[in-house]
Motif scaffolding. Structure first.
Motif: not given
Length: 613
Positions: A595-610
């Motif tokens: 029910a919780h598939p991998v969406l992205a490898p760590a560290p994810g997208s939010y932390v690197v967004e401008a």
């Protein structure tokens, strides 16, 4: 008939190399000046309320000083005569030394008139401050001025404690700003470097200045670390894991196991959304996240969204409901465990305490234990940050966020930097703009410059309701429809505070923990400050910590008096406490489930967004 003659290095037909270099530098300065003017034009018109304290502060200070002097005029005369006498002696001695061609300051002299440089004052480390009469005169006169100003402030009477603290703080800002090291013409290090490089250092410094102003949309915020030396997800923030849940507030990262067995009860860390989570996952050698995984824990970390104007109406309720409670629910679902352990750092610790109080009201027992890193919950004495929590500043912030929809990361970074202005503003500015040096490749400073915004509503609820009104400690703060108090926090807890923390003073942190309703309380006092005291891996043994057998209900002084000092990191002490509350060992869990598939490898997208423009 003509004769070809080879041009030599002194031939007028071939300009000297240093002249060509000078012309090239002049051309660079012209181009950089144009860029500087354009960059400065991008700056938003500032609100005076967030640029400096209100005029009443120093008006009241001046009135108090004059009242004291009028009541005791002898004190005024003594102070003035003493100051001018010392200044005149310095001036005469320096003039004599210079007129006689001596390159050393006059021998002997009145020790009281020549205050010694504090050993820890790195600003005056250059030998010329002591060996050259002109620079020695500048240094000593500056120190005399500092002494006179500080004495005047110390003489103030009948000033409320907070107002006195504010006067002392902002006076120190003015005094530090006026140091001779902060000006090119009176900084021997910068002048020596300019001569050594034939002015090249000044051109590089101008390049650094323009770069910083361009990067911050017209604001001057000194770059503290080499921005090209690190990449989040590659050489910092690189512990293996995966994003297994995402909503508009956060990404939930589950870290890959590094042991065959793990504790049954999972651990979730809530980092502050004032900064980014990878402060706990810098290089592998000092990563708390990696170390916790190595100890055999299923670890989840919340990576908060960096908000823009679209988040203007997001408040503390949304951080609790859509952030904390949602993350706890998803961690339980992924691991199949009914209860979890939680960690909150700084403002995230404050909000974790609010969440726990709300859960108590709702009868939700999902959190088995809580750990608080450098957390304030009682804001009766918020320490140095308190100088920015009065109405003159907070009213200004309210106007700014109402117009923008968020509190800009630049304002946050600048405000915290002023708490340590010589280390985080003037020193780096001198090295970058006067010396022309490139910023160092330092992971901690890189993180410090990777700031985030705060939603408008959340910022004001925090400043007004928690900081100014101290609503949590007074039992008047409302969260998600409930009125909560510190006594509503009843889970077993461990709190780590830092001895020299200038953001969350340890005594204030302890004061809040004392009022929690928990019967099971452990308090650890780490050496060093807000960041270095937390990011203190066992391999370095850089800072120690204190534990005490005194009950947490005692006053902080009594607790400290009975405390024992331990060498090395507090991490093993805490993990031993946590192990007793984390259950049996089970087979290691891989990130996610059906029910919780991998969406992205760590560290994810939010932390690197401008961040928002």
């Amino acid at each position: 008939m003509t004769t070809d003659v080879a041009s030599g290095p002194g031939d007028p037909a071939e300009p000297p190399a240093n002249l060509a270099k000078l012309n090239a530098n002049i051309a660079r300065i012209e181009e950089l000046t144009q860029r500087l003017v354009h960059a400065l034009s991008q700056r938003r018109l500032p609100d005076p309320g967030v640029e400096a304290p209100g005029p009443d502060l120093f008006a009241d200070a001046a009135a108090a000083w004059w009242t004291e002097m009028l009541e005791n005029p002898g004190k005024l005369i003594e102070a003035q005569v003493g100051y001018w006498g010392k200044a005149l002696r310095h001036y005469v001695a320096a003039q004599q030394a210079l007129s006689q061609g001596r390159t050393e300051p006059p021998a002997g002299g009145d020790p009281a008139a020549r205050p010694a440089r504090p050993a820890a004052d790195r600003r005056f480390a250059n030998p010329l401050w002591d060996s050259h009469p002109w620079f020695n005169f500048l240094k000593q006169q500056y120190l005399l001025n500092v002494e006179a100003v500080e004495s005047a402030v110390a003489e103030l009477r009948d000033i409320p404690p907070l107002e006195r603290r504010r006067i002392e703080f902002f006076t120190r800002q003015i005094v530090d700003m006026m140091a001779p090291t902060n000006f090119l013409a009176t900084n021997p290090d910068a002048l020596e470097r300019a001569l050594e490089t034939e002015g090249e250092s000044l051109v590089r410094g101008l390049e650094n200045l323009v770069r910083d102003i361009e990067a911050n949309r017209g604001e001057l915020l000194v770059t503290l670390a080499d921005r090209d030396a690190f990449k989040v997800g590659e050489n910092i923030g690189a512990t293996e894991g995966a994003v297994v849940f995402r909503n508009r507030m956060f990404e939930l990262i589950q870290y890959a196991p590094r042991t065959a067995k793990v504790r049954a009860r999972p651990l979730v860390i809530f980092p502050p959304w004032i900064n980014k989570f990878y402060i706990l996952d810098l290089k592998p050698a000092n990563s708390l996240i990696r170390w916790v995984v190595d100890q055999g824990y299923t670890l989840f970390v919340v990576s908060w969204k960096n908000p823009d104007a679209g988040y203007a109406e997001v408040g503390m309720d949304q951080y609790v409901e859509e952030g904390y409670l949602t993350a706890i629910r998803e961690v339980k679902a992924i691991t199949g465990e009914a209860r979890i352990n939680a960690v909150g750092y700084c403002i995230a610790g404050t909000t974790l305490a609010l969440t726990l109080a709300l859960m108590k009201k709702r009868g939700d027992r999902s959190v088995a234990s809580a750990t608080f890193f450098t957390t304030l919950t009682d804001f009766a004495d918020p320490g140095e940050v308190g100088v920015f929590l009065t109405d003159d500043f907070v009213d200004g912030i309210e106007r700014v966020v109402a117009a923008q929809g968020y509190l800009d990361r630049v304002f946050m970074g600048r405000t915290f930097s002023f708490l340590r202005s010589n280390d985080l503003i003037y020193g780096p500015a001198i090295r970058s703009y006067m010396m022309g040096e490139a910023p160092p490749a330092f992971d901690l400073l890189y993180w410090n410059g990777d700031g985030t915004n705060l939603p408008a509503r959340m910022a004001m609820e925090y400043l007004r309701g928690l900081c100014q009104a101290n609503g949590f400690a007074r039992g008047t703060f409302r969260i998600c429809g409930e009125t909560v108090s510190l006594a509503d926090v009843t889970v077993p807890l461990c709190a780590i505070a830092c001895e020299t923390d200038h953001i969350a003073p340890w005594k204030a942190s302890y004061a809040g923990i004392r009022q929690f309703g928990s019967r099971d309380k452990t308090f650890i006092l780490a050496e060093s400050g807000h960041i270095a005291g937390v990011v203190n891996p066992p391999v370095k043994e850089k800072y120690g910590y204190y534990t005490s057998a005194a009950p947490i209900g005692a006053e902080s002084a009594a607790w400290k008096a009975g405390a024992a000092h331990h060498r090395g990191s507090w991490w093993p002490e805490w993990i031993g406490w946590l192990a007793k509350r984390s259950g049996r060992m089970v087979a290691a869990r891989v990130p996610g489930d059906a029910a919780h598939p991998v969406l992205a490898p760590a560290p994810g997208s939010y932390v690197v967004e401008a961040p928002a423009a």
